[in-house]
Write an enzyme that holds these catalytic residues in place. Structure first.
Site, PDB file in Angstrom:
ATOM      1  N   ASN A   1       0.848  -1.194   0.000  1.00  0.00           N
ATOM      2  CA  ASN A   1       0.000   0.000   0.000  1.00  0.00           C
ATOM      3  C   ASN A   1       0.887   1.247   0.000  1.00  0.00           C
ATOM      4  OD1 ASN A   1      -2.229  -1.816   0.554  1.00  0.00           O
ATOM      5  ND2 ASN A   1      -1.464  -1.841   2.659  1.00  0.00           N
TER       6      ASN A   1
ATOM      7  N   HIS B   1       8.505  -1.614  -4.280  1.00  0.00           N
ATOM      8  CA  HIS B   1       7.189  -1.438  -4.910  1.00  0.00           C
ATOM      9  C   HIS B   1       6.723   0.023  -4.898  1.00  0.00           C
ATOM     10  CE1 HIS B   1       5.656  -5.306  -6.100  1.00  0.00           C
ATOM     11  NE2 HIS B   1       5.659  -5.835  -4.898  1.00  0.00           N
TER      12      HIS B   1
ATOM     13  N   HIS C   1      11.541  -5.425  -0.413  1.00  0.00           N
ATOM     14  CA  HIS C   1      10.625  -5.751  -1.515  1.00  0.00           C
ATOM     15  C   HIS C   1       9.468  -4.748  -1.543  1.00  0.00           C
ATOM     16  CE1 HIS C   1       8.190  -8.849  -3.909  1.00  0.00           C
ATOM     17  NE2 HIS C   1       7.251  -8.021  -3.470  1.00  0.00           N
ATOM     18  N   GLU C   2       8.861  -4.522  -0.391  1.00  0.00           N
ATOM     19  CA  GLU C   2       7.725  -3.576  -0.341  1.00  0.00           C
ATOM     20  C   GLU C   2       8.186  -2.158  -0.644  1.00  0.00           C
ATOM     21  OE1 GLU C   2       4.973  -5.101  -0.382  1.00  0.00           O
ATOM     22  OE2 GLU C   2       5.954  -6.981   0.184  1.00  0.00           O
TER      23      GLU C   2
HETATM   24 ZN   LIG Z   1       5.325  -7.731  -4.058  1.00  0.00          ZN
END
Ligand SMILES: [Zn+2]
Length: 361
Positions: A273, A307, A303-304
């Site tokens: 998010n 994003h 990883h987040e």
């Molecule tokens: Zn992911």
């Protein structure tokens, strides 16, 4: 009878009618003071469309009380069916109001409601990928119809309320409730909007972005787990990741703040998010864990964070390109882990885990 399905062809047809490039905005008012089963959801959507065309908007709700399109009242009994609201006779510029009662879930989809068995406290968090924001508000639920989202949330006044935009000071009503009026998000896809609410514990820090802007940082978990959370370490890895990605992507962090929230009964590892990343509580270590698990948590944190650029700032048109979204985030996070943190052997772990998994597939 599409049920809860939405096909790629339907999304393409709708994208041909609704024009997000002209600016599309949601105002979403949520009332979390209506008991344990439902919450109030009132959406005001402004969007451009092909005059005279028909389309539909997605919503999964227990009851729809009001639908108003360009000042014209529409009967929910005829227009709301199969998790959709039919919209006909669109104009060049449209205003749609949908007022509904939506259901909390306990499946980790939509707005999940958890009661802590330790102390009876209620904790909520949203999970919208793929595609469950329509369980919380009326929405064109496809990633290529990006818009701004302005959330207004009414909840118990002692709660923490977190969304994509920085948490504002609440307006207290004197009856134990309060309202948080968030700033609109940048233009993003609906599946990365977020709401996390409850008596969470939190700690805060900050960093300076490559742009020179100060980015507030937050780490959250429920009260009964708080003693086990090593938030300072999470902040350290976040700082290392920010510096690494801002340099390699040559693009400053694109959102206003960065909160990381460890939430109960979460189905996956984490969710990107925008500015409000949720994580599984298995990453709150309640006993000694192996180095493999510690390393995995760092890869997930990065990883987040990856994003925020690839996935959130730049987004696939449709879900069939999630493979690239996820592969890129995993590549970027493994590289960042190996080059920017103490876990310098991250590619060896990647070979033993993900690459072997891929060969098996
Ligand atoms: Zn992911």
């Amino acid at each position: 009878m599409p049920g809860e399905n939405l096909t790629r062809i339907e999304a393409q047809e709708r994208r041909a009618v609704v024009d997000p490039t002209a600016g599309m905005s949601y105002e979403i008012a949520l009332d979390l003071n209506r008991g344990a089963e439902v919450f109030g959801s009132r959406t005001t959507l402004r969007f451009a469309a092909t005059p005279g065309a028909d389309t539909f908007i997605d919503l999964i709700a227990r009851d729809v009380r009001e639908i108003t399109l360009n000042g014209r009242s529409i009967d929910p009994a005829t227009a709301f069916a199969d998790s959709r609201i039919a919209l006909s006779g669109l104009e060049a510029q449209n205003e749609l109001i949908v007022d509904a009662d939506c259901l909390y879930t306990n499946t980790g989809e939509g707005l999940h409601r958890f009661v802590d068995p330790v102390d009876g406290e209620v904790y909520l968090y949203s999970q919208f990928e793929v595609p469950d924001s329509r369980r919380v508000f009326a929405v064109f639920e496809q990633p290529d119809l990006k818009a701004t989202f302005q959330f207004t949330v009414t909840a118990p006044e002692q709660w923490k309320v977190v969304s994509n935009s920085p948490t504002p000071a609440p307006q207290r009503h004197g009856d134990g409730t309060a309202t948080w009026t968030f700033e609109p998000t940048p233009t993003i896809s609906s599946y990365i909007t977020a709401l996390v609410a409850g008596p969470y514990e939190a700690t805060f820090s900050e960093l300076t972005s490559a742009s020179g802007r100060v980015i507030p940082l937050g780490v959250y978990a429920r009260k009964s787990l708080w003693q086990h959370l090593d938030a300072d370490y999470v902040f350290d890895k976040t700082r290392e990741g920010f510096a690494y990605f801002e340099e390699k992507f040559d693009y400053p962090y694109p959102f206003a703040k960065y909160d990381q929230l460890f939430v109960p009964e979460f189905n996956a590892g984490a969710m990107e998010n925008a500015g409000a990343v949720t994580f599984t509580e298995t990453y709150v270590f309640r006993s000694k864990v192996t180095d493999a698990v510690k390393e995995r948590r760092v890869v997930t944190i990065l990883h987040e964070l990856a994003h925020m650029w690839f996935g959130d700032l730049v987004t696939m048109r449709w879900w069939n390109d999630l493979w690239l979204n996820e592969s890129f985030a995993e590549w970027a996070s493994t590289m960042a882990t190996a080059e920017a943190t103490e876990w310098t052997e991250a590619w060896t772990t990647f070979n033993a885990m993900e690459k072997t998994w891929a060969y098996r597939q």
